[in-house]
Design a protein around this motif. Structure first.
Motif, PDB file in Angstrom:
ATOM      1  N   ASP A 129      11.725  -0.450  -4.155  1.00  9.84           N
ATOM      2  CA  ASP A 129      13.187  -0.563  -3.970  1.00  9.84           C
ATOM      3  C   ASP A 129      13.798   0.712  -3.409  1.00  9.84           C
ATOM      4  O   ASP A 129      14.877   0.691  -2.832  1.00  9.84           O
ATOM      5  N   SER A 130      13.100   1.844  -3.603  1.00  7.35           N
ATOM      6  CA  SER A 130      13.665   3.133  -3.167  1.00  7.35           C
ATOM      7  C   SER A 130      13.531   3.341  -1.655  1.00  7.35           C
ATOM      8  O   SER A 130      13.871   4.399  -1.148  1.00  7.35           O
ATOM      9  N   GLN A 131      12.994   2.344  -0.949  1.00  4.24           N
ATOM     10  CA  GLN A 131      12.811   2.428   0.511  1.00  4.24           C
ATOM     11  C   GLN A 131      11.698   3.384   0.931  1.00  4.24           C
ATOM     12  O   GLN A 131      11.698   3.890   2.045  1.00  4.24           O
ATOM     13  N   MET A 132      10.772   3.653   0.018  1.00  8.93           N
ATOM     14  CA  MET A 132       9.594   4.423   0.430  1.00  8.93           C
ATOM     15  C   MET A 132       8.647   3.466   1.139  1.00  8.93           C
ATOM     16  O   MET A 132       8.500   2.322   0.726  1.00  8.93           O
ATOM     17  N   ASN A 133       8.041   3.935   2.211  1.00  5.80           N
ATOM     18  CA  ASN A 133       7.076   3.093   2.932  1.00  5.80           C
ATOM     19  C   ASN A 133       5.685   3.681   2.704  1.00  5.80           C
ATOM     20  O   ASN A 133       5.361   4.751   3.203  1.00  5.80           O
ATOM     21  N   CYS A 134       4.875   2.970   1.898  1.00  9.77           N
ATOM     22  CA  CYS A 134       3.526   3.445   1.573  1.00  9.77           C
ATOM     23  C   CYS A 134       2.513   2.381   1.974  1.00  9.77           C
ATOM     24  O   CYS A 134       2.758   1.186   1.785  1.00  9.77           O
ATOM     25  N   ILE A 135       1.378   2.834   2.509  1.00  9.32           N
ATOM     26  CA  ILE A 135       0.310   1.887   2.860  1.00  9.32           C
ATOM     27  C   ILE A 135      -0.942   2.204   2.041  1.00  9.32           C
ATOM     28  O   ILE A 135      -1.112   3.328   1.572  1.00  9.32           O
ATOM     29  N   LEU A 136      -1.810   1.211   1.906  1.00 14.64           N
ATOM     30  CA  LEU A 136      -3.076   1.424   1.196  1.00 14.64           C
ATOM     31  C   LEU A 136      -4.098   2.017   2.160  1.00 14.64           C
ATOM     32  O   LEU A 136      -4.262   1.518   3.270  1.00 14.64           O
ATOM     33  N   ILE A 137      -4.768   3.105   1.718  1.00 15.92           N
ATOM     34  CA  ILE A 137      -5.776   3.723   2.585  1.00 15.92           C
ATOM     35  C   ILE A 137      -7.165   3.684   1.949  1.00 15.92           C
ATOM     36  O   ILE A 137      -8.140   4.113   2.546  1.00 15.92           O
ATOM     37  N   LYS A 138      -7.235   3.183   0.704  1.00 13.04           N
ATOM     38  CA  LYS A 138      -8.532   3.031   0.049  1.00 13.04           C
ATOM     39  C   LYS A 138      -8.379   1.975  -1.035  1.00 13.04           C
ATOM     40  O   LYS A 138      -7.362   1.972  -1.739  1.00 13.04           O
ATOM     41  N   VAL A 139      -9.342   1.060  -1.136  1.00 10.68           N
ATOM     42  CA  VAL A 139      -9.296   0.080  -2.222  1.00 10.68           C
ATOM     43  C   VAL A 139     -10.638   0.077  -2.957  1.00 10.68           C
ATOM     44  O   VAL A 139     -11.684   0.257  -2.352  1.00 10.68           O
ATOM     45  N   ALA A 140     -10.556  -0.090  -4.289  1.00  8.08           N
ATOM     46  CA  ALA A 140     -11.781  -0.100  -5.095  1.00  8.08           C
ATOM     47  C   ALA A 140     -11.541  -0.930  -6.353  1.00  8.08           C
ATOM     48  O   ALA A 140     -11.740  -0.466  -7.455  1.00  8.08           O
ATOM     49  N   ALA A 141     -11.046  -2.157  -6.167  1.00 10.22           N
ATOM     50  CA  ALA A 141     -10.781  -2.998  -7.342  1.00 10.22           C
ATOM     51  C   ALA A 141     -11.134  -4.435  -7.040  1.00 10.22           C
ATOM     52  O   ALA A 141     -11.052  -4.883  -5.894  1.00 10.22           O
TER      53      ALA A 141
END
Length: 226
Positions: free
Chosen positions: A160-172
């Motif tokens: 909601d804070s308008q931060m734009n984050c992308i996933l760069i590693k997944v391990a789940a």
């Protein structure tokens, strides 16, 4: 109001903690980051996120404040929950916490007005205890605004804070590198909540389920394009 240096990894937590620090009236005047030794892309560190470290230099320009960087030379020698510097630590036998001490010592020497450190620790007592140990030794106040927050609420707040984050590693379980890498957190959040119900996946990635990279935040003057 206190002048603060922010520990930044590029991940959503450290970038959101900067926003919280500003909302609480403090002035974030510098960034600090520890990077893996040259030629090593990603370190298996107990303390520091090193995925995406090549992008870190851009944050100084994006936010418009100086960045101090140091190299992670130590190892996680003391793996107990609490931490105390051992007098016998030589350079080649140094705990990685001392790398943070050296980096923040340099920050304070160059910018003596800095009185606080903000970090993005949410759940890890291990991490928080070590940051607090370093702050105490340098006479700095440790700010951990995300500490022990309910993760679902926190994730929604970040989005909601308008931060734009992308996933760069997944391990789940349930996260697919082919489909999910590079996706925005806002887009993946329904899936993360679903996986939390199925497999108790930490929606904020606190169990190492994923690592993120922040491309934009309300306090950025420029956004990162990759």
């Amino acid at each position: 109001e206190m002048k603060v240096v922010a520990l930044i990894s590029g991940g959503k937590d450290s970038c959101y903690s900067i926003l919280k620090c500003m909302q609480f009236g403090h002035s974030v005047v510098a960034l600090a980051n520890l990077r893996p030794p040259s030629l090593i892309d990603e370190l298996d560190s107990f303390m520091y996120q090193s995925v995406g470290h090549e992008v870190i230099d851009s944050y100084s320009e994006c936010i418009g404040i100086p960045l101090f960087r140091g190299e992670i030379r130590g190892k996680a020698i003391q793996q107990e929950l609490s931490y105390e510097k051992s007098s016998s630590q030589e350079d080649e036998q140094r705990d990685e916490v001392e790398d943070l001490y050296l980096l923040l010592s340099r920050v304070v020497k160059e910018m003596p007005d800095i009185k606080g450190v903000c970090s993005g620790a949410i759940l890890s007592n291990y991490q928080r205890n070590r940051v607090e140990n370093v702050c105490e030794r340098l006479g700095l106040v440790s700010f951990a605004y995300l500490w022990q927050r309910e993760q679902g609420e926190l994730l929604n707040e970040m989005i909601d804070s308008q931060m734009n984050c992308i996933l760069i590693k997944v391990a789940a379980m349930g996260l697919d590198p082919k489909k999910d890498l590079g996706k925005e957190l806002s887009e993946l959040s329904p899936k993360l909540f679903h996986l939390n119900q199925l497999y108790e996946v930490n929606v904020c990635g606190e169990g190492g389920e994923y690592e993120s990279l922040t491309l934009d935040a309300p306090y950025f003057k420029k956004r990162i394009v990759i």
